[in-house]
Design a protein around this motif. Structure first.
Motif, PDB file in Angstrom:
ATOM      1  N   ILE A   1       0.858  -1.178   0.000  1.00  0.00           N
ATOM      2  CA  ILE A   1       0.000   0.000   0.000  1.00  0.00           C
ATOM      3  C   ILE A   1       0.895   1.228   0.000  1.00  0.00           C
ATOM      4  O   ILE A   1       1.731   1.417   0.896  1.00  0.00           O
ATOM      5  N   GLY A   2       0.758   2.061  -1.042  1.00  0.00           N
ATOM      6  CA  GLY A   2       1.536   3.295  -1.150  1.00  0.00           C
ATOM      7  C   GLY A   2       0.640   4.494  -0.955  1.00  0.00           C
ATOM      8  O   GLY A   2      -0.361   4.652  -1.659  1.00  0.00           O
ATOM      9  N   LEU A   3       0.976   5.370  -0.018  1.00  0.00           N
ATOM     10  CA  LEU A   3       0.089   6.446   0.407  1.00  0.00           C
ATOM     11  C   LEU A   3       0.380   7.767  -0.302  1.00  0.00           C
ATOM     12  O   LEU A   3       1.547   8.152  -0.468  1.00  0.00           O
ATOM     13  N   GLY A   4      -0.698   8.465  -0.679  1.00  0.00           N
ATOM     14  CA  GLY A   4      -0.599   9.805  -1.229  1.00  0.00           C
ATOM     15  C   GLY A   4       0.030   9.851  -2.608  1.00  0.00           C
ATOM     16  O   GLY A   4       0.381   8.832  -3.207  1.00  0.00           O
ATOM     17  N   ALA A   5       0.193  11.085  -3.103  1.00  0.00           N
ATOM     18  CA  ALA A   5       0.773  11.273  -4.435  1.00  0.00           C
ATOM     19  C   ALA A   5       2.221  10.812  -4.479  1.00  0.00           C
ATOM     20  O   ALA A   5       2.727  10.448  -5.544  1.00  0.00           O
TER      21      ALA A   5
ATOM     22  N   LEU B   1     -11.716   9.205  12.511  1.00  0.00           N
ATOM     23  CA  LEU B   1     -11.596   9.768  11.177  1.00  0.00           C
ATOM     24  C   LEU B   1     -12.967   9.750  10.516  1.00  0.00           C
ATOM     25  O   LEU B   1     -13.700   8.763  10.599  1.00  0.00           O
ATOM     26  N   LYS B   2     -13.320  10.826   9.834  1.00  0.00           N
ATOM     27  CA  LYS B   2     -14.680  10.931   9.305  1.00  0.00           C
ATOM     28  C   LYS B   2     -14.722  11.283   7.829  1.00  0.00           C
ATOM     29  O   LYS B   2     -15.406  10.629   7.043  1.00  0.00           O
ATOM     30  N   ASN B   3     -14.003  12.330   7.422  1.00  0.00           N
ATOM     31  CA  ASN B   3     -14.147  12.856   6.066  1.00  0.00           C
ATOM     32  C   ASN B   3     -13.200  12.193   5.079  1.00  0.00           C
ATOM     33  O   ASN B   3     -12.112  11.740   5.438  1.00  0.00           O
ATOM     34  N   GLY B   4     -13.630  12.147   3.815  1.00  0.00           N
ATOM     35  CA  GLY B   4     -12.754  11.732   2.728  1.00  0.00           C
ATOM     36  C   GLY B   4     -12.475  10.240   2.687  1.00  0.00           C
ATOM     37  O   GLY B   4     -13.209   9.419   3.242  1.00  0.00           O
ATOM     38  N   LEU B   5     -11.388   9.909   1.999  1.00  0.00           N
ATOM     39  CA  LEU B   5     -10.983   8.516   1.805  1.00  0.00           C
ATOM     40  C   LEU B   5     -10.231   8.036   3.037  1.00  0.00           C
ATOM     41  O   LEU B   5      -9.170   8.567   3.373  1.00  0.00           O
TER      42      LEU B   5
ATOM     43  N   ALA C   1      -6.229   8.504   6.949  1.00  0.00           N
ATOM     44  CA  ALA C   1      -6.899   9.085   5.790  1.00  0.00           C
ATOM     45  C   ALA C   1      -5.843   9.426   4.758  1.00  0.00           C
ATOM     46  O   ALA C   1      -4.698   9.738   5.105  1.00  0.00           O
ATOM     47  N   ALA C   2      -6.214   9.364   3.491  1.00  0.00           N
ATOM     48  CA  ALA C   2      -5.269   9.644   2.408  1.00  0.00           C
ATOM     49  C   ALA C   2      -6.024  10.242   1.237  1.00  0.00           C
ATOM     50  O   ALA C   2      -7.200   9.937   1.010  1.00  0.00           O
ATOM     51  N   SER C   3      -5.358  11.103   0.489  1.00  0.00           N
ATOM     52  CA  SER C   3      -5.966  11.655  -0.722  1.00  0.00           C
ATOM     53  C   SER C   3      -6.129  10.561  -1.765  1.00  0.00           C
ATOM     54  O   SER C   3      -7.086  10.565  -2.557  1.00  0.00           O
ATOM     55  N   GLN C   4      -5.187   9.598  -1.770  1.00  0.00           N
ATOM     56  CA  GLN C   4      -5.226   8.458  -2.682  1.00  0.00           C
ATOM     57  C   GLN C   4      -4.215   7.431  -2.169  1.00  0.00           C
ATOM     58  O   GLN C   4      -3.405   7.719  -1.295  1.00  0.00           O
ATOM     59  N   PHE C   5      -4.279   6.218  -2.702  1.00  0.00           N
ATOM     60  CA  PHE C   5      -3.239   5.239  -2.402  1.00  0.00           C
ATOM     61  C   PHE C   5      -3.154   4.224  -3.530  1.00  0.00           C
ATOM     62  O   PHE C   5      -4.113   4.037  -4.293  1.00  0.00           O
ATOM     63  N   THR C   6      -1.992   3.613  -3.654  1.00  0.00           N
ATOM     64  CA  THR C   6      -1.823   2.532  -4.619  1.00  0.00           C
ATOM     65  C   THR C   6      -1.957   1.214  -3.881  1.00  0.00           C
ATOM     66  O   THR C   6      -1.621   1.103  -2.693  1.00  0.00           O
ATOM     67  N   LEU C   7      -2.438   0.208  -4.595  1.00  0.00           N
ATOM     68  CA  LEU C   7      -2.606  -1.119  -4.025  1.00  0.00           C
ATOM     69  C   LEU C   7      -2.085  -2.151  -5.015  1.00  0.00           C
ATOM     70  O   LEU C   7      -2.589  -2.251  -6.138  1.00  0.00           O
TER      71      LEU C   7
END
Length: 347
Positions: A228-232, A269-273, A310-316
């Motif tokens: 799992i790679g986090l963020g940009a 944690l509540k908002n977003g991904l 929480a993360a803006s995006q992640f790779t899997l």
């Protein structure tokens, strides 16, 4: 019984040459009835194949796609009509298919969306606060007199897909590792008559029992090999050191803020991904899972092998199937981000 693999390549796509690529602008006059498009899934659990009342109103247009391949044409027709409200009559899987097939058509300009909870699982409607007995007329009334709940779906795209290609899938709940095993067990719960929050509770209890008493060779504790790679920056997620560092016992991610059975896997944690990843934890830590899932334990979780963030995006990158809204997808390398912000109507 394993769930069928729903390959990304099999997702129906809108022909790039199709002139209907965005929603027709149609301002409403004061007091004018809204134009409504309904995607009705007769195979959804609570619809039971019943016919829908197609004579409700001349402003209500109902499509009953017999297969996923027919969804793009139905949604393109709704876009051409300039619908004010898109009603999805079905469960979480129907929502996933509509959002996926509608992305090339509506882009970032979606109409308001209403969801009638008619499936075996209706996690989205739990989050939106939709009652089980909500009707089409209730949804239409809520367009002007109800509330709006804004959510961004998860978007999953295969790594290496051509730039600009419509190859992603949209949904709200992603899981892998023991989550895949639990989804299959959930099918047994459905056959026993347990649905929605009850099915979640039954499956969770069975998963906890298996994890407490099974060895690490058992699928419930072994999980799956994943990176799992986090963020940009694609920064590798930390590992606690418990068990195999290349394995995660479970991965769960969602943009929903309230989940069935009151579970809180992301803590506060509540908002977003949001995502929670669990290493191959000890039996002692496994016994604490109910407290962690209820948000009762916050400190020391990462050291025990439970990572909430929480993360803006992640790779899997994963060597096993993963689950999106109840259906299995193949192993591979994926980018997991967020789709456009959508307005869902609620009471």
């Amino acid at each position: 019984m394993p769930t069928p693999i729903y390959e990304f390549a099999q997702i129906p796509r809108v022909d790039p040459a199709d002139p209907v690529r965005s929603r027709k602008e149609r301002p409403r006059a004061g007091g004018e009835a809204p134009v409504v498009g309904v995607i009705y899934n007769p195979r959804s659990h609570r619809n039971l194949g019943a016919d829908f009342d197609c004579g409700l109103s001349p402003h209500v247009h109902i499509a009953q796609p017999g297969a996923r391949a027919q969804l793009p044409a139905a949604l393109a027709e709704f876009a051409a009509r300039g619908i004010d409200l898109l009603v999805i009559n079905g469960g979480d899987g129907t929502v996933r298919d509509v959002l996926t097939c509608g992305r090339p058509i509506f882009g970032d300009d979606w109409p308001a969306i209403a969801v009638l909870p008619k499936g075996k699982t209706n996690a989205l409607t739990v989050d939106l606060g939709i009652p089980d007995n909500w009707t089409l007329q209730d949804a239409i009334n809520a367009l002007d007199h109800g509330n709006r709940v804004w959510r961004r779906p998860i978007e999953i795209t295969p790594q290496g897909a051509p730039e600009g290609a419509e190859s992603g899938v949209s949904g709200f709940i992603l899981g892998a590792g023991a989550f895949t095993t639990a989804t299959r067990a959930g099918q047994s719960a459905h056959r026993l008559g347990a649905f929605n929050s009850l099915a979640v509770a039954v499956t969770a209890a069975w998963a906890l029992t298996q994890s407490l008493f099974a060895s690490r060779s058992n699928p419930w504790r072994r999980g799956a090999k994943m990176r799992i790679g986090l963020g940009a920056g694609d920064v590798a997620m930390a590992h606690s050191g418990h068990g195999d560092p290349e394995m995660r016992q479970v991965l769960f991610a969602s943009t929903l803020e309230r989940l069935p059975a009151g579970i809180r896997p992301f803590g506060f944690l509540k908002n977003g991904l949001k995502l929670v990843a669990v290493d191959q934890i000890s039996r002692r830590t496994t016994a604490l899972i109910p407290l962690a899932a209820a948000g009762k334990i916050q400190s020391g979780l990462r050291e025990r092998g439970i990572h909430q963030l929480a993360a803006s995006q992640f790779t899997l990158s994963i060597d096993d199937q993963f689950i999106l809204d109840g259906e299995a997808f193949p192993a591979g390398d994926y980018l997991v981000g967020q789709g456009p912000e959508l307005a869902f109507v609620s009471p």
